[in-house]
Design a protein around this motif. Structure first.
Motif, mmCIF file in Angstrom:
data_model
loop_
_atom_site.group_PDB
_atom_site.id
_atom_site.type_symbol
_atom_site.label_atom_id
_atom_site.label_comp_id
_atom_site.label_asym_id
_atom_site.label_seq_id
_atom_site.Cartn_x
_atom_site.Cartn_y
_atom_site.Cartn_z
ATOM 1 N N ALA A 30 -77.731 -76.592 36.011
ATOM 2 C CA ALA A 30 -78.765 -76.973 35.041
ATOM 3 C C ALA A 30 -79.644 -75.766 34.716
ATOM 4 O O ALA A 30 -80.074 -75.033 35.611
ATOM 5 N N PRO A 31 -79.947 -75.525 33.431
ATOM 6 C CA PRO A 31 -80.828 -74.415 33.046
ATOM 7 C C PRO A 31 -82.293 -74.836 33.093
ATOM 8 O O PRO A 31 -82.614 -76.024 33.113
ATOM 9 N N ASN A 32 -83.168 -73.856 33.109
ATOM 10 C CA ASN A 32 -84.614 -74.074 32.981
ATOM 11 C C ASN A 32 -85.153 -75.112 33.972
ATOM 12 O O ASN A 32 -85.862 -76.047 33.611
ATOM 13 N N VAL A 33 -84.791 -74.945 35.228
ATOM 14 C CA VAL A 33 -85.262 -75.845 36.285
ATOM 15 C C VAL A 33 -86.682 -75.456 36.687
ATOM 16 O O VAL A 33 -86.952 -74.294 37.019
ATOM 17 N N LYS A 34 -87.591 -76.414 36.680
ATOM 18 C CA LYS A 34 -88.984 -76.138 37.032
ATOM 19 C C LYS A 34 -89.110 -75.958 38.543
ATOM 20 O O LYS A 34 -88.740 -76.827 39.322
ATOM 21 N N ALA A 60 -83.737 -64.852 43.282
ATOM 22 C CA ALA A 60 -82.512 -64.417 42.609
ATOM 23 C C ALA A 60 -82.601 -64.737 41.126
ATOM 24 O O ALA A 60 -83.152 -63.973 40.346
ATOM 25 N N ASN A 61 -82.111 -65.914 40.744
ATOM 26 C CA ASN A 61 -81.988 -66.249 39.326
ATOM 27 C C ASN A 61 -83.187 -67.066 38.849
ATOM 28 O O ASN A 61 -83.077 -68.263 38.544
ATOM 29 N N VAL A 62 -84.339 -66.415 38.799
ATOM 30 C CA VAL A 62 -85.567 -67.080 38.362
ATOM 31 C C VAL A 62 -86.247 -66.227 37.298
ATOM 32 O O VAL A 62 -85.964 -65.035 37.146
ATOM 33 N N LYS A 63 -87.158 -66.867 36.563
ATOM 34 C CA LYS A 63 -87.928 -66.138 35.550
ATOM 35 C C LYS A 63 -89.360 -66.656 35.562
ATOM 36 O O LYS A 63 -89.651 -67.719 36.122
ATOM 37 N N GLY A 64 -90.253 -65.910 34.928
ATOM 38 C CA GLY A 64 -91.670 -66.251 34.945
ATOM 39 C C GLY A 64 -92.391 -65.439 35.991
ATOM 40 O O GLY A 64 -91.904 -64.414 36.456
ATOM 41 N N ASP A 65 -93.586 -65.880 36.378
ATOM 42 C CA ASP A 65 -94.325 -65.209 37.447
ATOM 43 C C ASP A 65 -94.364 -66.116 38.672
ATOM 44 O O ASP A 65 -93.966 -67.272 38.625
ATOM 45 N N LEU A 95 -92.793 -70.409 38.294
ATOM 46 C CA LEU A 95 -91.409 -69.977 38.207
ATOM 47 C C LEU A 95 -90.524 -71.043 37.567
ATOM 48 O O LEU A 95 -90.750 -72.242 37.719
ATOM 49 N N THR A 96 -89.491 -70.568 36.895
ATOM 50 C CA THR A 96 -88.464 -71.443 36.340
ATOM 51 C C THR A 96 -87.107 -70.904 36.758
ATOM 52 O O THR A 96 -86.850 -69.703 36.659
ATOM 53 N N GLY A 97 -86.248 -71.794 37.237
ATOM 54 C CA GLY A 97 -84.901 -71.393 37.587
ATOM 55 C C GLY A 97 -84.065 -71.196 36.344
ATOM 56 O O GLY A 97 -84.167 -71.958 35.386
ATOM 57 N N ASP A 98 -83.229 -70.155 36.371
ATOM 58 C CA ASP A 98 -82.429 -69.830 35.194
ATOM 59 C C ASP A 98 -80.958 -70.168 35.407
ATOM 60 O O ASP A 98 -80.087 -69.551 34.819
ATOM 61 N N LEU A 135 -88.526 -80.354 44.757
ATOM 62 C CA LEU A 135 -87.739 -79.754 43.677
ATOM 63 C C LEU A 135 -86.592 -80.700 43.335
ATOM 64 O O LEU A 135 -85.458 -80.518 43.780
ATOM 65 N N PRO A 136 -86.869 -81.733 42.556
ATOM 66 C CA PRO A 136 -85.858 -82.770 42.292
ATOM 67 C C PRO A 136 -84.631 -82.267 41.539
ATOM 68 O O PRO A 136 -83.577 -82.914 41.592
ATOM 69 N N ASP A 137 -84.737 -81.131 40.857
ATOM 70 C CA ASP A 137 -83.599 -80.617 40.103
ATOM 71 C C ASP A 137 -82.859 -79.515 40.846
ATOM 72 O O ASP A 137 -82.059 -78.775 40.257
ATOM 73 N N CYS A 138 -83.136 -79.427 42.150
ATOM 74 C CA CYS A 138 -82.486 -78.413 42.982
ATOM 75 C C CYS A 138 -81.822 -79.080 44.184
ATOM 76 O O CYS A 138 -82.094 -80.232 44.507
#
Length: 262
Positions: free
Chosen positions: A185-189, A204-209, A213-216, A246-249
């Motif tokens: 899933a993209p853009n995981v909060k 690893a595969n994250v973006k933001g500060d 953070l948001t998972g990419d 983290l329900p989407d992880c």
């Protein structure tokens, strides 16, 4: 052999062939046994070996599901017998080094050897010329040598030192976005992760500060603990993970159990 009685071969030779796919397949020996990761620092005809580790490739608990890039790892390996490690060096590492020298490759760097200890002895699963993820995160903290000086000696063809391993145990668990490895899933909060008293995080595969953070997609971060033994390191990591919302992880719940069980 009647290919129609072997559904996988039938699919490869018939379905994919007529769809423009494979016209040949490679049959390989099915190897059975525990896998181990060995990192060898090479300087032409010299080598020295970093602490060994074990990666968990399958996506699900109990080694179920498809292979991934790695769901977690740990070091040291109390279940690996000293004589088996020596067999790996004698039967795999030394012949590999001889091949590099005879092939006139002049290689300097890290050689990754993925090994499986079968009933017939150690077998090579793969070679690579890099440090590997997620093993590096648990291997390097156990190296007492100055790693920069070690690599400097390798690239300048100086005498390589024996690797000194500390007594710490290191274990790490990878947190992934749902759907990994086939459809992550993209853009995981993720938000802001709390600080751990006995753990730290390699992102690893994250973006933001770090505050938002948001998972990419895919493997997002790894929670790691260094402790006096593997039991404590495992407890530290899973205690930290249990507090995350983290329900989407997802992550595996049995990293390190092979060592603790065996």
């Amino acid at each position: 052999m009647n290919l129609r009685n072997h559904s996988s071969l039938h699919k490869l030779f018939y379905s994919l062939m007529f769809a423009g796919g494979q016209t040949a397949v490679v049959l390989e020996e099915c190897l059975v046994g525990p896998e181990y990761s060995m990192f060898v620092v090479v300087s032409e005809d010299q080598f020295t070996i970093l602490p060994m580790s074990q990666d968990h490739k399958r996506v699900g608990d109990g080694d179920k599901g498809p292979n991934t890039g790695g769901m977690g790892s740990y070091s040291p390996l109390p279940q690996l017998k000293k004589e088996d490690r020596q067999r790996m060096i004698h039967e795999i590492v030394k012949p590999t080094m001889n091949g590099l020298v005879q092939g006139d490759y002049h290689y300097c760097g890290v050689l990754y050897i993925g090994l499986m200890m079968t009933e017939g002895g150690p077998k090579v699963i793969e070679y690579n010329v890099r440090l590997g993820d997620p093993e590096t995160q648990v291997v390097l903290p156990r190296v007492k040598n100055d790693f920069a000086e070690l690599i400097d000696a390798a690239v300048n063809h100086e005498k390589l030192p024996e690797i000194e391993e500390n007594d710490q145990s290191v274990l790490g668990v990878v947190v992934c976005s749902k759907g990994y490895p086939t459809h992550p899933a993209p853009n995981v909060k993720i938000g802001k992760l709390p600080e751990g008293t006995n753990t730290y995080i390699d992102y690893a595969n994250v973006k933001g500060d770090l505050d938002n953070l948001t998972g990419d997609g895919g493997r997002l971060f790894m929670v790691i603990s260094e402790a006096d033994n593997l039991v404590q390191a495992q407890d530290n990591v899973y205690s930290y993970l249990s507090k995350l919302d983290l329900p989407d992880c997802f992550y595996r719940h049995d990293i390190g159990n092979r060592a603790l069980r065996d």
